[in-house]
Design an enzyme around this catalytic site. Structure first.
Site, PDB file in Angstrom:
ATOM      1  N   PHE A 158      10.125 -45.613 -16.542  1.00 30.93           N
ATOM      2  CA  PHE A 158       8.532 -45.562 -15.927  1.00 30.93           C
ATOM      3  C   PHE A 158       9.445 -44.583 -14.209  1.00 30.93           C
ATOM      4  O   PHE A 158      10.318 -44.850 -13.686  1.00 30.93           O
ATOM      5  CB  PHE A 158       8.531 -46.939 -15.307  1.00 30.93           C
ATOM      6  CG  PHE A 158       7.266 -46.999 -14.887  1.00 30.93           C
ATOM      7  CD1 PHE A 158       5.964 -47.336 -15.760  1.00 30.93           C
ATOM      8  CD2 PHE A 158       7.158 -46.845 -13.455  1.00 30.93           C
ATOM      9  CE1 PHE A 158       4.470 -47.304 -15.595  1.00 30.93           C
ATOM     10  CE2 PHE A 158       5.221 -46.694 -13.522  1.00 30.93           C
ATOM     11  CZ  PHE A 158       4.376 -46.656 -13.702  1.00 30.93           C
ATOM     12  N   ASP A 165      14.932 -53.795 -13.307  1.00 30.03           N
ATOM     13  CA  ASP A 165      13.298 -53.298 -13.145  1.00 30.03           C
ATOM     14  C   ASP A 165      12.678 -54.418 -13.964  1.00 30.03           C
ATOM     15  O   ASP A 165      12.841 -53.902 -15.318  1.00 30.03           O
ATOM     16  CB  ASP A 165      13.272 -52.227 -12.958  1.00 30.03           C
ATOM     17  CG  ASP A 165      11.503 -51.728 -12.746  1.00 30.03           C
ATOM     18  OD1 ASP A 165      10.764 -52.223 -12.666  1.00 30.03           O
ATOM     19  OD2 ASP A 165      10.767 -51.431 -11.982  1.00 30.03           O
ATOM     20  N   TYR A 173       1.553 -57.450 -11.704  1.00 30.49           N
ATOM     21  CA  TYR A 173       0.085 -57.736 -12.083  1.00 30.49           C
ATOM     22  C   TYR A 173       0.329 -57.639 -13.453  1.00 30.49           C
ATOM     23  O   TYR A 173      -0.862 -57.739 -14.150  1.00 30.49           O
ATOM     24  CB  TYR A 173      -0.508 -56.929 -11.738  1.00 30.49           C
ATOM     25  CG  TYR A 173       0.192 -55.292 -11.487  1.00 30.49           C
ATOM     26  CD1 TYR A 173       0.038 -54.297 -12.380  1.00 30.49           C
ATOM     27  CD2 TYR A 173       0.741 -55.145 -10.286  1.00 30.49           C
ATOM     28  CE1 TYR A 173       0.918 -53.098 -11.884  1.00 30.49           C
ATOM     29  CE2 TYR A 173       1.620 -53.442  -9.904  1.00 30.49           C
ATOM     30  CZ  TYR A 173       1.278 -52.818 -10.799  1.00 30.49           C
ATOM     31  OH  TYR A 173       1.984 -51.862 -10.966  1.00 30.49           O
ATOM     32  N   LYS A 174       1.396 -57.446 -14.426  1.00 32.60           N
ATOM     33  CA  LYS A 174       1.707 -57.539 -15.295  1.00 32.60           C
ATOM     34  C   LYS A 174       1.689 -58.995 -16.156  1.00 32.60           C
ATOM     35  O   LYS A 174       0.067 -59.646 -16.214  1.00 32.60           O
ATOM     36  CB  LYS A 174       2.639 -56.861 -16.023  1.00 32.60           C
ATOM     37  CG  LYS A 174       2.161 -55.630 -15.226  1.00 32.60           C
ATOM     38  CD  LYS A 174       3.692 -54.449 -15.940  1.00 32.60           C
ATOM     39  CE  LYS A 174       3.255 -52.974 -14.880  1.00 32.60           C
ATOM     40  NZ  LYS A 174       4.420 -52.409 -14.635  1.00 32.60           N
ATOM     41  N   ARG A 195      -0.660 -48.060 -27.417  1.00 33.39           N
ATOM     42  CA  ARG A 195       0.741 -49.751 -26.603  1.00 33.39           C
ATOM     43  C   ARG A 195      -0.530 -50.269 -26.413  1.00 33.39           C
ATOM     44  O   ARG A 195      -1.515 -50.603 -26.177  1.00 33.39           O
ATOM     45  CB  ARG A 195       0.715 -48.924 -25.554  1.00 33.39           C
ATOM     46  CG  ARG A 195       2.311 -49.485 -24.812  1.00 33.39           C
ATOM     47  CD  ARG A 195       2.479 -48.900 -23.212  1.00 33.39           C
ATOM     48  NE  ARG A 195       1.874 -49.184 -22.534  1.00 33.39           N
ATOM     49  CZ  ARG A 195       1.583 -49.643 -21.564  1.00 33.39           C
ATOM     50  NH1 ARG A 195       3.039 -49.615 -20.999  1.00 33.39           N
ATOM     51  NH2 ARG A 195       0.979 -50.540 -20.161  1.00 33.39           N
TER      52      ARG A 195
END
Ligand SMILES: *Cc1c(COP(=O)(O)O)cnc(C)c1O
Length: 397
Positions: free
Chosen positions: A129, A198, A223-224, A372
């Site tokens: 990312f 990560d 928050y995911k 996605r």
């Protein structure tokens, strides 16, 4: 047509047998098929009332007293301990606060500072990312090391006497590929280096086993799959036996051994607290704490089993509904290499996703050509999966 009926019937059977299906009640959801929980998790039902209480009573009535009486001051460690079992960590090793980007910076610089001075290279996941890559570049410049981007598969052969630290993503945000955390961690250690993982796309979706696999440092967002809300604070894991050597590049007063001593010289606190920087964002932190209650009584292993069943079923429905050649899965078929999302490459993916969203199937688009779909086992069911594949086929057809 018979394929449609068959898959729909199969979805019904799978939902009826799903031991986690009732967890959906713990969330605020409508009839949209929400497959973007890997970007922003849905709202847990208990959060609004908690936030209301934090704002009106804790802040509005107790005011300054809440730092003590409402447990604000110790929230970063307390909530870290709530996240710990979800990532396979014993308590006292995780602190919550700041963004993932900031925690990547703290962890990577601290890892380099733990390494022998002669080790002059940092390895970074070339498929990472982007934020991790930007931070790694800056961390390398600051610490006088060179940065070498390599794919996770190339890490074992790239490791050597020069390696100080390695920064890796557990699950690739674009393809959904799950990397081999135990084997890569062992390889980094065999080379005498430190690893930073990560966990943004794995925590809350699959077992991580930080303690079991001897991970040095880890970061992740909340928050995911942890449903903490937009911009909810991230977390930092520092393995217990490394905490005394954790030399933070952001030593703020919140990580001072005596924060209210107001001393001119910095002296680090011991334990996970050492990862703190400044005053924590209490409103977001306490919304996250309420959100984590959806995990009460839920095992990550059960979540993982359902996640794999959901992604398997989605791939099967897409295979049956979508005419050959229109989409291509870039997510590994092997369970051991799959996170909790399916990424499909297709022409005009940006437009296709817009049309899916209009029809109530919410995933997202990642440039240049990837659709996605994230599967959050706590609130996505098999009928949702079947509907998503059917709407995708209609949209493409
Ligand atoms: C989502 C994500 C981030 C986000 O970082 P922020 O600082 O929260 O914006 C970082 N790394 C990975 C791998 C991600 O998936």
């Amino acid at each position: 047509m018979s394929e449609l009926l068959e898959a729909a019937a199969e979805a019904g059977r799978l939902d009826a047998a799903d031991g986690l299906a009732a967890l959906r009640e713990r969330f605020v959801l409508d009839d949209v098929v929400y497959l973007d929980g890997n970007s922003l998790g849905a709202l847990p039902a208990g959060v609004p009332a908690r936030v209301e209480d934090v704002v009106r009573r804790q802040w509005g009535e107790l005011r300054i007293r809440s730092w003590e009486e409402s447990g604000w001051w110790t929230a970063p460690e307390r909530i870290g301990d709530r996240i710990a079992p979800l990532v396979g960590a014993a308590s006292g090793q995780i602190v919550v606060g700041d963004s993932t980007s900031v925690n990547v910076f703290k962890a990577l610089v601290a890892a380099v500072r733990m390494a022998d001075v002669g080790r002059d290279e940092i390895l970074v996941d070339a498929t990472t990312f982007p934020t991790d890559g930007y931070i790694a570049e800056s961390a390398a410049r600051m610490t006088g090391r060179s940065l070498r981007p390599v794919t996770p598969a190339e890490v074992p052969s790239a490791l050597g006497d020069r390696t100080a630290a390695v920064l890796l993503n557990h699950v690739d945000y674009r393809t959904g590929r799950l990397h081999d955390l135990p084997a890569l961690t062992a390889a980094v250690h065999a080379a005498g280096a430190y690893v930073v993982w990560d966990l943004c796309h794995s925590a809350g979706a699959l077992p991580v086993g930080l303690d079991e696999h001897g991970v040095d440092l880890a970061v992740g967002c909340t928050y995911k799959y942890l449903n903490g809300g937009p911009g909810s604070p991230a977390y930092l894991y520092v393995r217990r036996d490394l905490q005394d050597r954790f030399d933070s590049p952001l030593p703020g007063w919140n990580s001072h051994a005596e924060p209210f001593g107001m001393r001119p010289a910095y002296a680090p606190a011991s334990g996970a607290v050492r990862g703190r920087v400044g005053t924590p964002d209490i409103l977001s932190l306490l919304a996250l704490e309420a959100a984590l209650e959806v995990w009460d009584g839920v095992s990550v292993e059960a979540v993982r089993a359902k996640s794999l069943a959901l992604t398997d079923f989605f791939l099967r429905c897409v295979g049956e509904y979508v005419p050959d050649g229109l989409v291509e899965s870039v997510t590994p078929a092997a369970h051991a290499e799959r996170g909790s999302q399916v990424a499909l490459r297709c022409d005009d993916a940006g437009d296709v996703m817009k049309r899916l969203v209009e029809r109530g199937v919410v995933g997202d688009f990642r440039a240049p050509d990837v659709l996605r779909f994230g599967f959050t086992p706590l609130y996505v069911g098999f009928a949702d999966v079947e509907r998503a594949a059917r709407v995708l086929a209609e949209t493409l057809g």
